[in-house]
Design an enzyme around this catalytic site. Structure first.
Site, PDB file in Angstrom:
ATOM      1  N   ASP A  18      37.126  17.933  34.044  1.00 51.92           N
ATOM      2  CA  ASP A  18      35.973  18.303  34.880  1.00 51.92           C
ATOM      3  C   ASP A  18      36.376  19.103  36.113  1.00 51.92           C
ATOM      4  O   ASP A  18      35.703  19.050  37.144  1.00 51.92           O
ATOM      5  CB  ASP A  18      35.188  17.055  35.310  1.00 51.92           C
ATOM      6  N   LYS A  33      37.039  24.384  34.666  1.00 49.98           N
ATOM      7  CA  LYS A  33      37.786  25.344  33.850  1.00 49.98           C
ATOM      8  C   LYS A  33      36.884  26.440  33.289  1.00 49.98           C
ATOM      9  O   LYS A  33      37.301  27.585  33.155  1.00 49.98           O
ATOM     10  CB  LYS A  33      38.490  24.603  32.707  1.00 49.98           C
ATOM     11  N   GLY A  73      32.966  19.804  27.950  1.00 51.53           N
ATOM     12  CA  GLY A  73      31.756  20.367  28.533  1.00 51.53           C
ATOM     13  C   GLY A  73      32.104  21.434  29.542  1.00 51.53           C
ATOM     14  O   GLY A  73      32.692  21.147  30.583  1.00 51.53           O
ATOM     15  N   HIS A  74      31.774  22.685  29.243  1.00 49.44           N
ATOM     16  CA  HIS A  74      32.055  23.792  30.144  1.00 49.44           C
ATOM     17  C   HIS A  74      30.737  24.440  30.553  1.00 49.44           C
ATOM     18  O   HIS A  74      29.963  24.895  29.703  1.00 49.44           O
ATOM     19  CB  HIS A  74      32.966  24.827  29.473  1.00 49.44           C
ATOM     20  N   GLN A  93      39.313  18.936  28.564  1.00 48.62           N
ATOM     21  CA  GLN A  93      39.740  17.708  29.242  1.00 48.62           C
ATOM     22  C   GLN A  93      40.808  18.030  30.312  1.00 48.62           C
ATOM     23  O   GLN A  93      40.803  19.110  30.860  1.00 48.62           O
ATOM     24  CB  GLN A  93      40.232  16.658  28.230  1.00 48.62           C
TER      25      GLN A  93
END
Length: 453
Positions: free
Chosen positions: A28, A31, A55-56, A244
């Site tokens: 988180d 990135k 999740g991006h 991650q």
């Protein structure tokens, strides 16, 4: 740290250069925005591990033209026209989710299918993996939960290592797929019903569901190793996008409170089929403080519920809610001892510090420089969760700043104490700060040294 701001545009690149973007904390770190920003100088973006538990979030444009994209499997480079995207063999693939994500992006006007290539070696996430993931977490109870996303990632990686995984290319041989599925489903249904007390997965329903996706995915399947070597030989810059974070790595993180894959830079080679000599620069994405989602030890953790605690400001101002899990992220002071561990594991070339503005207005900032562990001073995050849980953080206090840093686009525009804070992080971690991200939009970025230069 250099005081001259490098240009965000590189006018000449003599040869192809490949950059790996890695999360250095518990994930988180931001990135997605940095990968999207760096893609301005890349012709290909590659995912090499994890699954749709990543999740991006990308923010593109301003005002009424602003678009927000939330990606899980599709590489972040997809929002840049003309950029090819690759999903390597190190990714576990939920074919249904991939097709859903592609459909959503194409409804938003993006050209996806013609630019996305997927390795036939990707292990498939099937219904029984999801059911196993959820049932195991329930069995552990609230106090012992790992904190998985419940999307079947771990069980799919287990099948890969146990050599019973069904891989993407199996879908294109229906009889072979059916035979393999029957064997592995017998095993997993026994575990589900006899040990975990959960419902079995129906064979015919699983078979039909999986095979229905084959024709839709087949045009995107390609030998990713060969494609990346060809791109590199043609002089194209490649960007390898990690998911991650290092401290969630299955080998090097706070085990067992980790994800099920290798999140470190070396996995960029193994998870795509390229040699390590093709990885030229490793950029570590690092928040100006520390967060983590789910269970596991967190030495510098702060109270996020008390309005009087800096942890609350980090949580609220930083909007620290998991992109995938929707859970509140735990927040704490910057942990330099953990970053030193990440720097060594990944061979970091430089750091990108994100969310500096979240610390605006905090009078004094603490930096964790090491720990007391069983009466001994240690300056690296220990291996494994048990030792980390016993660590007592040692803090160095530095002055904060009152001026706003949000959206600042030059090094000189940062408050002097913010500059000093970044320099101190650089010294403590032993890695140069090459980029500072001051907001979610592409141009809210300070460049001190460009990874593709």
């Amino acid at each position: 740290m250099a005081n001259n701001v490098a240009s965000t545009k590189i006018t000449q690149l003599s040869t192809a250069k490949n950059v790996v973007v890695i999360g250095t904390q518990w994930g988180d770190e931001g990135k997605g925005k940095i990968v999207d920003w760096l893609t301005d100088h890349a012709q290909g973006v590659v995912r090499f591990q994890g699954g749709h538990n990543a999740g991006h979030t990308l923010v593109v444009g301003q005002g009424d033209a602003q678009r927000i994209y939330k990606l899980n499997l599709v590489p972040s480079g997809i929002v840049r026209s003309g950029v090819n995207c690759y999903i390597g063999n190190g990714v576990v693939l939920d074919a249904g989710h991939l097709l859903y994500e592609i459909d959503s992006l194409e409804k938003d006007g993006l050209d996806v299918k013609s630019r996305l290539k997927v390795s036939p070696g990707c292990p498939l996430i099937l219904d029984y993996h999801v059911r196993l993931d959820v049932a195991r977490e329930l069995r552990r109870g609230a106090d012992k939960k790992i904190g998985t996303t419940g999307k079947g990632i771990g069980p799919a990686y287990e099948d890969k290592v146990a050599r019973r995984a069904l891989r993407l290319y199996d879908l294109f041989y229906p009889e072979q797929f059916s035979e393999k599925l029957r064997d592995v489903l017998d095993y997993h249904n026994f575990v589900l019903t006899q040990y975990l007390g959960a419902e079995a997965v129906d064979f015919n329903q699983q078979l039909d569901s999986a095979l229905q996706k084959a024709d839709l995915i087949k045009p995107m399947v390609a030998d990713i190793s060969a494609a990346l070597y060809a791109a590199n030989a043609a002089g194209e810059n490649l960007l390898f996008e990690g998911a991650q974070g290092t401290l969630l790595d299955v080998d090097h993180g706070t085990y067992p409170y980790v994800t099920s894959s290798n999140c470190v830079s070396g996995q960029a080679a193994a998870g795509t089929g390229v040699g390590p000599n093709m990885l030229h620069y490793v950029l570590g994405i690092t928040k100006a403080y520390t967060t983590r989602v789910g269970g596991g030890p967190f030495p510098s953790e702060l109270d996020i519920d008390s309005a009087l605690c800096p942890g609350n400001q980090m949580s609220v101002k930083g909007q620290e809610i998991g992109t995938v899990t929707k859970r509140k992220r735990r927040c704490g002071w910057f942990d330099a001892a953990a970053l030193r561990r990440s720097a060594r594991i990944n061979g970091l070339s430089g750091l990108c510090i994100t969310k500096l503005d979240v610390l605006d207005g905090i009078a004094e900032l603490n930096i964790c420089t090491g720990y007391m562990l069983d009466g001994q001073l240690v300056d690296l995050l220990p291996i494994g969760a048990d030792d980390v849980a016993r660590c007592q953080p040692i803090y160095e206090t530095v002055p904060g700043w009152t001026d706003n840093t949000f959206g600042v686009k030059t090094w000189e525009g940062l408050p002097k104490n913010a500059q000093n804070y970044l320099k101190r992080l650089e010294t403590l971690c032993g890695v140069p700060v090459d980029i500072v991200s001051t907001g979610p939009e592409r141009d809210e970025t300070i460049v001190l040294r460009h990874p593709f230069a």
